[in-house]
Design a protein around this motif. Structure first.
Motif, PDB file in Angstrom:
ATOM      1  N   LYS A 297       0.836  -1.209   0.000  1.00  8.29           N
ATOM      2  CA  LYS A 297       0.000   0.000   0.000  1.00  8.29           C
ATOM      3  C   LYS A 297       0.866   1.253   0.000  1.00  8.29           C
ATOM      4  O   LYS A 297       0.584   2.228  -0.710  1.00  8.29           O
ATOM      5  N   SER A 298       1.927   1.222   0.802  1.00  5.23           N
ATOM      6  CA  SER A 298       2.842   2.359   0.859  1.00  5.23           C
ATOM      7  C   SER A 298       3.470   2.625  -0.507  1.00  5.23           C
ATOM      8  O   SER A 298       3.546   3.769  -0.964  1.00  5.23           O
ATOM      9  N   GLU A 299       3.915   1.556  -1.159  1.00  2.00           N
ATOM     10  CA  GLU A 299       4.544   1.692  -2.476  1.00  2.00           C
ATOM     11  C   GLU A 299       3.538   2.188  -3.513  1.00  2.00           C
ATOM     12  O   GLU A 299       3.845   3.053  -4.337  1.00  2.00           O
ATOM     13  N   LYS A 300       2.323   1.661  -3.464  1.00  2.00           N
ATOM     14  CA  LYS A 300       1.287   2.061  -4.417  1.00  2.00           C
ATOM     15  C   LYS A 300       0.902   3.525  -4.238  1.00  2.00           C
ATOM     16  O   LYS A 300       0.709   4.262  -5.210  1.00  2.00           O
ATOM     17  N   ASP A 301       0.792   3.949  -2.977  1.00  2.00           N
ATOM     18  CA  ASP A 301       0.367   5.321  -2.684  1.00  2.00           C
ATOM     19  C   ASP A 301       1.500   6.332  -2.790  1.00  2.00           C
ATOM     20  O   ASP A 301       1.280   7.536  -2.661  1.00  2.00           O
ATOM     21  N   GLY A 302       2.724   5.834  -2.993  1.00  2.00           N
ATOM     22  CA  GLY A 302       3.860   6.743  -3.095  1.00  2.00           C
ATOM     23  C   GLY A 302       4.302   7.303  -1.759  1.00  2.00           C
ATOM     24  O   GLY A 302       4.891   8.391  -1.691  1.00  2.00           O
ATOM     25  N   ASN A 303       4.025   6.574  -0.675  1.00  2.00           N
ATOM     26  CA  ASN A 303       4.435   7.023   0.655  1.00  2.00           C
ATOM     27  C   ASN A 303       5.850   6.544   0.976  1.00  2.00           C
ATOM     28  O   ASN A 303       6.384   5.650   0.318  1.00  2.00           O
ATOM     29  N   ILE A 304       6.439   7.145   2.012  1.00  2.00           N
ATOM     30  CA  ILE A 304       7.819   6.798   2.363  1.00  2.00           C
ATOM     31  C   ILE A 304       7.894   5.856   3.559  1.00  2.00           C
ATOM     32  O   ILE A 304       8.979   5.509   4.016  1.00  2.00           O
ATOM     33  N   ALA A 305       6.760   5.426   4.072  1.00  3.38           N
ATOM     34  CA  ALA A 305       6.739   4.464   5.177  1.00  3.38           C
ATOM     35  C   ALA A 305       5.378   3.770   5.179  1.00  3.38           C
ATOM     36  O   ALA A 305       4.376   4.366   4.759  1.00  3.38           O
ATOM     37  N   PRO A 306       5.332   2.509   5.625  1.00  2.00           N
ATOM     38  CA  PRO A 306       6.472   1.700   6.077  1.00  2.00           C
ATOM     39  C   PRO A 306       7.308   1.191   4.911  1.00  2.00           C
ATOM     40  O   PRO A 306       6.846   1.181   3.773  1.00  2.00           O
ATOM     41  N   GLN A 307       8.528   0.775   5.222  1.00  2.00           N
ATOM     42  CA  GLN A 307       9.451   0.291   4.199  1.00  2.00           C
ATOM     43  C   GLN A 307       9.802  -1.173   4.443  1.00  2.00           C
ATOM     44  O   GLN A 307       9.817  -1.636   5.579  1.00  2.00           O
ATOM     45  N   ARG A 308      10.128  -1.848   3.367  1.00  4.24           N
ATOM     46  CA  ARG A 308      10.605  -3.224   3.497  1.00  4.24           C
ATOM     47  C   ARG A 308      12.005  -3.227   4.108  1.00  4.24           C
ATOM     48  O   ARG A 308      12.732  -2.239   4.018  1.00  4.24           O
ATOM     49  N   LYS A 309      12.366  -4.332   4.715  1.00  5.44           N
ATOM     50  CA  LYS A 309      13.673  -4.459   5.358  1.00  5.44           C
ATOM     51  C   LYS A 309      14.789  -4.300   4.331  1.00  5.44           C
ATOM     52  O   LYS A 309      14.742  -4.890   3.248  1.00  5.44           O
ATOM     53  N   LEU A 310      15.770  -3.481   4.669  1.00  2.56           N
ATOM     54  CA  LEU A 310      16.913  -3.265   3.787  1.00  2.56           C
ATOM     55  C   LEU A 310      17.913  -4.410   3.914  1.00  2.56           C
ATOM     56  O   LEU A 310      18.064  -5.004   4.990  1.00  2.56           O
ATOM     57  N   ALA A 311      18.601  -4.691   2.831  1.00  2.00           N
ATOM     58  CA  ALA A 311      19.632  -5.731   2.865  1.00  2.00           C
ATOM     59  C   ALA A 311      20.769  -5.313   3.796  1.00  2.00           C
ATOM     60  O   ALA A 311      21.361  -6.130   4.499  1.00  2.00           O
ATOM     61  N   ASN A 312      21.068  -4.009   3.804  1.00  2.82           N
ATOM     62  CA  ASN A 312      22.121  -3.479   4.676  1.00  2.82           C
ATOM     63  C   ASN A 312      21.531  -2.347   5.507  1.00  2.82           C
ATOM     64  O   ASN A 312      21.350  -1.237   5.018  1.00  2.82           O
ATOM     65  N   GLU A 313      21.213  -2.644   6.746  1.00  4.17           N
ATOM     66  CA  GLU A 313      20.603  -1.638   7.616  1.00  4.17           C
ATOM     67  C   GLU A 313      21.631  -0.717   8.261  1.00  4.17           C
ATOM     68  O   GLU A 313      21.270   0.304   8.837  1.00  4.17           O
ATOM     69  N   LYS A 314      22.895  -1.098   8.193  1.00  2.20           N
ATOM     70  CA  LYS A 314      23.937  -0.305   8.840  1.00  2.20           C
ATOM     71  C   LYS A 314      25.082  -0.001   7.877  1.00  2.20           C
ATOM     72  O   LYS A 314      26.193  -0.534   8.015  1.00  2.20           O
ATOM     73  N   PRO A 315      24.814   0.849   6.885  1.00  2.00           N
ATOM     74  CA  PRO A 315      25.908   1.224   5.976  1.00  2.00           C
ATOM     75  C   PRO A 315      26.971   2.012   6.737  1.00  2.00           C
ATOM     76  O   PRO A 315      26.707   2.549   7.822  1.00  2.00           O
ATOM     77  N   LYS A 316      28.149   2.087   6.180  1.00  2.00           N
ATOM     78  CA  LYS A 316      29.246   2.787   6.832  1.00  2.00           C
ATOM     79  C   LYS A 316      28.876   4.249   7.063  1.00  2.00           C
ATOM     80  O   LYS A 316      28.370   4.930   6.170  1.00  2.00           O
ATOM     81  N   GLY A 317      29.123   4.728   8.267  1.00  2.00           N
ATOM     82  CA  GLY A 317      28.813   6.111   8.591  1.00  2.00           C
ATOM     83  C   GLY A 317      29.708   7.085   7.851  1.00  2.00           C
ATOM     84  O   GLY A 317      30.791   6.727   7.382  1.00  2.00           O
ATOM     85  N   GLU A 318      29.246   8.312   7.745  1.00  2.00           N
ATOM     86  CA  GLU A 318      29.997   9.345   7.033  1.00  2.00           C
ATOM     87  C   GLU A 318      30.214  10.541   7.946  1.00  2.00           C
ATOM     88  O   GLU A 318      29.270  11.042   8.556  1.00  2.00           O
TER      89      GLU A 318
END
Length: 233
Positions: A191-212
């Motif tokens: 529903k979020s994807e269809k409506d163009g909303n930014i949440a909720p999101q599916r689980k990311l493959a990498n939840e902790k990318p290197k900090g900057e």
């Protein structure tokens, strides 16, 4: 809310010339953050005049409210507590002069970044009951008693239980919660994807990318001063 206590002369965090050793900076965010989401939280005040209050007292309260948000009183209050009510407080010349001693507070409030912070809205139906659930479940996750996912699932179930009781009781009338039918996570993701909303999101493959790490002077440029637009006569 704590800035006023952090700029008192003589504190270890203050320089001899009255400038702070610390600086405010744009809020960091995690991998799930997207443009349009909030980046911080601030307590804001408000006033409620109850219908049950006798009319003469309500009139007196209304006069008092007008007094405390008047330009002179509000500006004085802003300098003492460093929390703002009026736009004119933020842009007053006295704060332009005081800004170097406030570590970035004025730059923040004069920039669009302040709208990325959210106040406590009127969408928390029973704050005392729900708040105790937050801390209990956050504590379980922090202590390792539960995984973060298990703690959030437990929190969601407990909150739903409170909200369902509020809905059934009807005690909050038109302002009360209206619960959705329980669905699987994939329903809400789709529903979020269809409506163009930014949440909720599916689980990311990498939840902790290197900090900057970003240079402070570069980072602070994301806070451009944006004076309010005045209506032309």
């Amino acid at each position: 809310a704590f800035t006023a206590d952090m700029v008192k002369p003589g504190l270890p965090v203050m320089n001899a010339d009255g400038t702070p050793k610390w600086r405010m900076a744009p809020s960091p965010h995690g991998s799930y953050w997207k443009d349009g989401m909030k980046l911080g939280y601030q307590d804001v005040g408000s006033a409620t005049l109850l219908k049950s209050t006798p009319a003469d007292r309500r009139k007196a309260a209304w006069l008092y409210l007008q007094f405390i948000v008047s330009k002179t009183v509000s500006l004085k209050k802003s300098h003492v507590g460093l929390t703002f009510i009026r736009e004119s407080d933020i842009w007053d010349k006295s704060f332009t002069e005081r800004a170097p001693k406030l570590g970035g507070l004025i730059e923040f409030y004069r920039s669009p970044a302040r709208v990325q912070w959210t106040p406590t809205g009127n969408n928390v139906p029973d704050y005392p009951k729900l708040a105790q659930l937050w801390w209990q479940n956050i504590g379980d996750a922090s202590s390792g008693a539960k995984t973060p996912q298990a703690a959030m699932d437990s929190l969601a179930a407990a909150q739903d239980s409170v909200l369902e009781r509020l809905e059934k009781s009807g005690v909050q009338g038109a302002c009360g919660p209206k619960m959705n039918k329980k669905e699987k996570p994939d329903y809400w993701f789709a529903k979020s994807e269809k409506d163009g909303n930014i949440a909720p999101q599916r689980k990311l493959a990498n939840e902790k990318p290197k900090g900057e790490t970003v240079d402070y002077d570069t980072l602070i440029k994301s806070w451009p001063a944006s004076p309010p637009k005045r209506a032309s006569n």
